[in-house]
Design a protein around this motif. Structure first.
Motif, short mmCIF file in Angstrom:
data_model
loop_
_atom_site.label_atom_id
_atom_site.label_comp_id
_atom_site.label_asym_id
_atom_site.label_seq_id
_atom_site.Cartn_x
_atom_site.Cartn_y
_atom_site.Cartn_z
N GLN B 20 -13.84 -31.76 32.74
CA GLN B 20 -13.56 -30.33 32.60
C GLN B 20 -14.83 -29.61 32.16
N LYS B 21 -14.79 -28.30 32.27
CA LYS B 21 -15.88 -27.49 31.74
C LYS B 21 -15.96 -27.68 30.22
N ALA B 22 -17.17 -27.84 29.70
CA ALA B 22 -17.33 -27.94 28.26
C ALA B 22 -16.92 -26.61 27.61
N TRP B 23 -17.22 -25.53 28.26
CA TRP B 23 -16.71 -24.21 27.87
C TRP B 23 -16.68 -23.35 29.12
#
Lengths: 1002, 413, 91
Positions: B20-23
């Motif tokens: 997933q995207k880290a943020w």
């Protein structure tokens, strides 16, 4: 077989001069003019080293300073150097180099297990693991560190020398290729002071490697003519083997010149490198461009190199690095390399990702039997230690799909060309802004800074004739801005390269056999093993800013600083986000341009020239008489004078007793001394010192304390009035320069109408401080001044002769004993000192050092600024309120005394401390508590600032800064030592000896 | 998805395509309970602790560029807490305590490596200074050991202890060390977003809305936004932001530079600092020597300094480590450091109600990141600084209660 | 690495100089009449401008004179140098 890849003739190496060298312990022969890379390729050695992360075998990618792969450990012992680019090392007799980052050998490297595990080691894997258990991180890290790094540092001191040079010039031309030569020529003909710098052994640039014709001259001859003319001008300096490293503000540039490091070690007479600091009125950047690798599956094997590099090896070094050659290209220009190789007998196949190949090109290829596969891509490569086979397949025009059948081609060399990137690093360092040029698929200079121009390929211009003319014109323009003009115009009618760089069909990556993100090994950054999949991963995980992508994947962070990888990484990001490259931006280019020797930047500021040693006029006597020294700032001061087997305590005890009972002498020359003259000195001193100075008479001395505007003590000393308008100020040894600046600041910025002149005279005077009950009797026989008690009271000064030398005598005392400070001009210092020692024999005159001085003053409770103060104490905290004038309206620091925190009565205050056991000498710097707990933390109430065994009192004494200390006389406090032991001590007055001050009034 | 070795292997089978995207990059909403301005480690950490420990739900963090792009990503990553004054020791030691659990707490390996830090003493005066600091540390519960020359030589065999300024001894803090600077920003960002914090990059604050002395919201390059409370953590631009709110600070913004060498195999396994010879150096996990230079004397917002600052540390570096002479400097860079008169930070309230500031960390902010963020989060949440933060108010410049690390020569790097 | 025009000596390399912070902050005439806030403001509070900044420099390794400089703190370009006591140039 030796030099099996060397062609019979051609190139600029001297085949009559064979040179023996060793690589990985094996002996090889090269020729004068070879680089290590060309000589190894001549001997068919392609495997040079191992990559940083996966330890993949790597060969030679380029032929210059942009090389990411072929890094070697050069030299042995103290002269060994890691991470040297084989493409830049010129070979010399006896050279030894070896592969690095591999064990046990470059052929069989245990670390290559990482390659097989590479699927679990994608970009940034270490952020996701090694967290359990937390206590084991240092253990994991130990192995990570061992695996990282490239070469090894030498383990002995560098025996070589480096020189430095400042250089000022009208016009600096960076790069000696076609464009740089033209600019330098125009500027040189105009009479400007020109510095032309080129990083290769000889200027000429890429033009040396290709078949270009300029007005019927072949390019090499044409270059040599230009060079001959340039060399004939006194106003032109040409530096070869020199890389411009940094481009800083106001056209300040640094460059590193190889002086002897392309040669075997000769002698100490020559430096290894010379480091240039250049300030140029005008700068012309003519650094050319780097060829861009293609991002295809398995593009990193040894034997895969840039087309332009291969052409360089062939035409400049006479090396044919392979005989079955595949050229993978997306542009016309690289065909020149293929044709040159075919002409030298290689079997060449061209894989071109474009559908339409210009018929002129295919015709020429046909003539030399080059087979062309248009619309094809290399979809995989084979060969562990060297490429041996590629698979190619037709791709659709959008580079989305493989069509047609897979074809295998055996080969021993793969060349690639993805177009050209202007070398914008230096331009960018100079604050120049870049813009993306879509035709070139790369960045070119946009907003130039003042007095700067960029020419040639460096500016994105690839048409040879245009480049020659423009570059010459730029040289003329700059000359004319400097008021100079050339008497000759450029007379070039025609100039052409056999194949010019026009346009490339650029793909972010070439479609491969496997999906690009599925372990296909499309390398973007060779040195750091960053693949296209890693760039994809970074985007997927949100590391979208170019800086995040760079830092997360480490692309462009190798020793080549991304010269071959940056633009490809940006193109990939642009592709992934479906945004133009302009919107992706680029990372900032940082100096230096190439890795730069630390020792060269340090230059001669090493060893005994690292920092000056300041020595008093008496220094040699101190050395001859066994003094131990301490460093006080840059000064060397005698610390104590041990006799026979004395330790420091024995010596100090003896020295102190001599002062108290007989006669001691101290070399106090290091004290700061400032000569103050002018009608307003007294007024000035009133503002600088806390006490009053208006009434100081001529011939009198006064102690003063200086505070900064925060109200904190920052220096002290005695100032004396020499005559009506002349004062002699003394400062602490370490504070002299600071005080001088402080005085100048206020005289020049606040009180401009005051007539006061300050001159530092620290080194003009030698100060001999004699102290002890016998000092008057001793001195009286050596001076014509009446120094009787009546005629010369305490805190007075007189001028006269001492030992026949003009002298100033100050009757001041830092020991509390009867003392005289004799100032004589420094050139007589040693003479007077020797006279004193001679005549002092009968008084057993005893030289003492700084440690005894400290003990003697502490016995008297005199402070040392910087030891008993720390920038956080006021005069009142020092129990020295007596020296703060209550009458003056203003002086520096006064207002701060009344701030709410500064006026508190329970601040830390200077008191004496006597240990209750009468024998423990407290550590200086130990802290005081009211209540000692079994273990820290404990609430502290202050600290011990000075602490000694007092030979005079025959017990330890200490000064301490203790909260509310002045109101706590007689209280018992505790000092917990780090050993766990706790010492009890009693707060006392800070004067331990002769409280009435009778002795210095003797 | 939790970061772990097992998940790393598991994801290898799917070619890491499921991470997933880290943020993420959410849109700026109209209103927040708390907005933190500044996406460095201190700001991101503040947002994280506000959400994690102080129950604040609706938080935004605004960053004008990319997170971690200021001093967080530009420093020499030294972490220590052996400061002289009690107030400093409390603050920095709070940070070291948090550093020790940070990778686990954030589930992001920030590579806090407690490899030990040596402050060298080169003169009798230096020995007094380090002894004092060691004793102060000892009684404050900060680990400290005093070593003599032989011990230093034994622990750091490549150091030249007999140079122009001989190494007479050192103070060693074993709990000190280094961390991976980028990871700190990324780890906090990922953890903060998991708690619902909106992390908004490329969002520059252009104005601060104040009405009747109370902050109401912000003007940004992505539009205006209302906020009940605002915390400014804008290292390098503290005065610029304060100016927008109508007050000034005791701060000068000056260039500070650093450099790395080419990567080499392990040669230095601890952190070295010498104020007298002017060196601070460590070796990163990648193998690069990380070397700090001095700060320039002039103000600048250009994130570059003058090259003589770099030149002037090469002599000292080779004086102390003659074997480094043949190594190469690979990259130099600069940052903007906000320097206060006493070299201690400012954490606390501002003249504007509900507007808080955390700034002035000078040359040494990285080491304090978790501690700074934690105490500032509490300050913002409760409206008052806690015991650790309170000595670091702006008011100390008026009362005279400076925490003068500069004067005490414990130069804050 | 600037070239700085010392008003007394002319163009010299930056390494000969040092900077001493914001210019045109006069020491108050009567410090005793100021409040702690006003005094603290004089001592410590600075404009720290991003953009045109007036600052004091000294020619340490030259004439040792103090003078003022108007400089852009973003581009670092020095716009004017002038002697102490001379009027502040307009930005």
């Amino acid at each position: 077989m030796s030099n099996q890849n060397r062609i019979y003739k051609g190139g600029r190496v001297d085949r009559d001069q064979a040179i023996n060298f060793k690589f990985n312990g094996k002996e090889y022969v090269g020729y004068q003019g070879d680089t290590l890379a060309s000589a190894l390729l001549a001997n068919d050695v392609h495997l040079i080293g191992r990559s940083f992360k996966y330890h993949r075998p790597r060969g030679i990618l380029t032929s210059g300073s942009e090389e990411p792969n072929a890094l070697v450990q050069l030299g042995l012992g103290a002269r060994t150097e890691p991470n040297m680019r084989a493409t830049e090392i010129e070979i010399y007799e006896g050279l030894e180099a070896s592969s690095q980052n591999c064990w046990p050998s470059v052929n069989f490297d245990i670390g290559s297990i990482n390659n097989f595990l590479s699927r679990v080691f994608p970009a940034g894997f270490y952020y996701k693991t090694f967290m359990w258990p937390p206590s084991l991180w240092l253990f994991y890290e130990h192995f990570i560190r061992k695996a990282a790094g490239l070469g090894v540092a030498p383990t002995a001191k560098n025996p070589d020398r480096y020189e430095q040079k400042f250089h000022y010039c009208d016009i600096l031309v960076v790069g000696g290729g076609a464009s740089g030569l033209m600019s330098a020529l125009a500027a040189g003909r105009s009479g400007c002071d020109v510095l032309l710098i080129d990083e290769k052994p000889e200027p000429g640039g890429y033009l040396r490697n290709i078949s270009a014709k300029i007005d019927n001259l072949n390019s090499n001859d044409w270059i040599n003519d230009i060079l001959k003319e340039l060399e004939s001008y006194d106003n032109v300096t040409i530096l070869n083997r020199t890389a411009v490293m940094g481009y800083y503000d106001y056209n300040y540039l640094t460059a590193l010149q190889k002086v002897t490091n392309h040669l075997p070690y000769l002698s100490d007479k020559m430096p290894r490198e010379r480091y240039w600091r250049i300030r140029a009125k005008k700068v012309i950047l003519a650094q050319g461009a780097f060829e861009r690798p293609l991002v295809f599956s398995g593009n990193d094997r040894p034997g895969i190199m840039l087309a332009s590099a291969a052409r360089t090896y062939l035409n400049q070094f006479g090396v044919l690095p392979g005989k079955s050659v595949i050229l993978f290209t997306n542009n016309d220009h690289a065909y020149g390399t293929a044709i040159d190789f075919a002409n030298k007998g290689a079997k060449v196949t061209i894989v071109d990702n474009r559908e339409d190949i210009p018929s002129e090109l295919s015709d020429r290829c046909n003539k030399v039997k080059i087979k062309i596969y248009p619309s094809h891509s290399i979809i995989n490569t084979y060969g562990y230690q060297k490429v041996k086979k590629v698979e190619i397949q037709k791709v659709d025009q959008n580079n989305n799909e493989l069509t047609g059948s897979l074809r295998e081609i055996e080969c021993d060399l793969v060349l690639m060309s993805g177009g050209w990137n202007p070398s914008v690093q230096l331009f960018s360092q100079s604050r120049g802004k870049l813009k993306y040029q879509s035709k070139l698929n790369s960045f070119i200079p946009n907003n130039l800074i003042k007095n700067q121009k960029v020419v040639g390929c460096n500016n994105g211009d690839f048409n040879l004739l245009k480049v020659l003319k423009n570059s010459y014109q730029v040289g003329l323009e700059f000359a004319s801005e400097l008021g100079k003009s050339a008497n000759k115009s450029l007379e070039i009618e025609t100039a052409f390269e056999d194949l010019e760089f026009t346009e490339a069909k650029v793909e972010p990556y070439m479609i491969g056999k496997k999906k690009v993100t599925h372990g296909s090994k499309h390398f973007v950054d060779f040195q750091h093993d960053v693949t296209a999949a890693d760039i994809f991963l970074a985007q997927r995980e949100g590391y979208i800013s170019v800086e995040h992508t760079k830092r997360y994947t480490t692309t462009g962070m190798g020793t080549d600083q991304g010269k071959t990888s940056n633009v490809n990484a940006l193109a990939l990001m642009s592709h992934i986000h479906d945004k133009p490259v302009d919107n992706i931006g680029h990372t900032t280019f940082r100096p230096p341009y190439s890795p730069q020797t630390i020792g060269a930047i340090a230059g001669r500021n090493v060893d005994h020239l690292f920092d000056p040693e300041r020595k008093t006029a008496i220094h040699q006597w101190h050395v001859d008489n066994g003094a131990e020294f301490e460093d006080v700032g840059q000064w060397k001061r005698p610390y104590f004078f041990p006799q026979k087997n004395e330790n420091i305590q024995d010596a100090v005890n003896r020295e102190c007793r001599a002062v108290r009972n007989g006669l001691g002498i101290l070399d106090a020359s290091t004290l700061g001394k400032i000569d103050l003259q002018g009608p307003d000195v007294a007024k000035f001193l009133n503002l600088i010192y806390t006490n009053a100075w208006s009434k100081l008479e001529v011939g009198s001395c006064r102690y003063g304390l200086m505070c900064n505007e925060h109200g904190m003590v920052f220096d002290d000393g005695v100032t004396s009035r020499i005559s009506e308008n002349r004062y002699h100020m003394t400062t602490t040894t370490g504070g002299a320069a600071r005080v001088m600046s402080w005085l100048e600041e206020f005289l020049q910025t606040e009180w401009l109408d005051m007539e006061v002149f300050c001159t530092s005279v620290t080194e003009q005077w030698t100060v001999l401080s004699i102290s002890g009950p016998n000092s008057r009797e001793f001195l009286s026989s050596l001076t014509d001044i009446d120094i009787s008690k009546e005629a010369f009271p305490f805190m007075k000064m007189k001028e006269g002769k001492v030992c026949g030398v003009d002298a100033r005598i100050f009757r001041i005392s830092f020991t509390g004993e009867l003392s005289f400070e004799i100032n004589v001009p420094s050139r007589y210092g040693l003479f007077v000192w020797n006279e004193f020692m001679k005549h002092g024999k009968k008084y057993d005159i005893t030289p003492y050092g700084t440690e005894s001085m400290h003990v003697l003053r502490a016995e008297k409770g005199f402070i040392i600024v910087g030891q008993d103060t720390d920038g956080s104490v006021t005069p009142k905290d020092m129990n020295m309120d007596w020296i703060v004038s209550k009458k003056k309206d203003d002086f520096l620091g006064k207002r701060s005394f009344s701030r709410s925190d500064t006026i508190r009565t329970d601040r830390k205050q200077l008191v004496g401390l006597l240990v209750n056991d009468k024998k423990t000498v407290l550590p200086e710097g130990s802290y005081v508590v009211d209540e000692a707990k079994p273990r820290p933390p404990m609430d502290m109430i202050g600290h011990v600032s000075s602490s000694y065994y007092s030979p005079t009192c025959d017990h330890p004494i200490a000064l301490a800064l203790i909260k509310n200390g002045l109101n706590r006389m007689g209280d018992v406090v505790k000092i917990p030592l780090m050993s766990g032991k706790v010492i009890d001590a009693t707060i006392t007055d800070s004067i331990f000896y002769d409280k009435e001050g009778a002795r210095n009034n003797e | 998805m939790k970061y772990s070795a097992i998940n790393l292997v598991r994801n290898a089978f799917s070619y890491h395509e499921n991470w997933q995207k880290a943020w993420s990059s959410p849109e700026l909403k109209k209103e927040y309970d708390v907005i933190i301005v500044g996406g460095g480690g201190h700001g991101l950490g503040t947002a994280y602790y506000l959400a994690k420990e102080f129950g604040v739900k609706n938080i935004a963090l605004l960053e004008k560029g990319w997170i971690g792009g200021g001093n967080t990503g530009r420093n020499t990553t030294i972490i220590r807490s052996n400061y002289l004054w009690d107030e400093s020791a409390a603050l920095y030691n709070h940070a070291v305590n948090l550093w020790e659990g940070l990778s686990s707490e954030l589930n992001f390996n920030v590579m806090f490596s407690q490899r030990g830090l040596y402050h060298l003493a080169h003169s009798v005066h230096d020995m007094q200074e380090i002894t004092r600091r060691a004793y102060s540390n000892y009684l404050n519960g900060v680990d400290a050991e005093i070593l003599n020359q032989d011990q230093v030589k034994k622990n750091i065999p490549h150091m030249n202890v007999n140079g122009r300024y001989p190494v007479l001894g050192a103070i060693l803090q074993r709990r000190a060390g280094t961390a991976r600077h980028d990871a700190v920003a990324w780890g906090y960002a990922r953890a903060a977003e998991n708690l619902g914090v909106d992390i908004i990059q490329n969002c520059e604050v252009t104005g601060i809305d104040v009405s009747n002395g109370i902050v109401k919201g912000l003007q940004t390059t992505k539009g205006s936004v209302n906020a009940k409370k605002v915390g400014l953590v804008p290292a390098g631009h503290s005065s610029v932001l304060a100016n927008m709110a109508g007050f000034r600070l005791p701060i000068s913004s000056v260039p500070l530079q650093a450099l790395v060498s080419e990567p080499i195999k392990p040669i230095l396994d601890c952190v070295i600092m010498s104020n007298t010879v002017h060196v601070y150096v460590s070796q990163s996990d990648k193998g690069e020597l990380v070397v700090g230079a001095g700060s320039d004397s002039y103000n600048s917002y250009s994130q570059r300094g003058s090259f003589d600052m770099i030149e002037h540390i090469m002599g000292p570096l080779t004086e102390l480590f003659p074997i480094f002479s043949r190594l190469k400097m690979l990259r130099q860079w600069g940052g903007i450091v906000d320097v206060t008169p006493d070299r201690s930070p400012i954490i606390g309230k501002t003249p504007i109600e509900n507007l808080f500031i955390n700034c002035g960390w000078g040359t040494g902010g990285f080491k304090a990141t978790p501690g700074s963020a934690h105490v500032f989060a509490e300050t913002v949440a409760k409206g008052e600084p806690n015991k650790i933060a309170s000595p670091f108010s702006i008011e100390r410049h008026f009362s005279g209660a400076l925490v003068d690390e500069a004067a005490a020569a414990a130069v804050a790097h | 690495m600037f070239v700085i025009k010392c008003p007394y000596c002319g163009d010299r390399d930056q390494t000969e100089f040092s900077c001493h912070g914001e210019a045109h902050i006069a020491r108050p005439e009567n410090p005793e009449t100021l409040t702690d806030e006003e005094w603290g403001e004089y001592l410590f509070i600075r404009s720290n401008k991003k953009g045109i900044h007036y600052e004091r420099w000294t020619h340490d390794h030259g004439c040792r004179r103090w003078f003022n400089v108007m400089r852009d703190t973003v581009s670092d370009e020095i716009l004017v140098t002038y002697k102490m006591g001379e009027e502040k140039p307009k930005s």
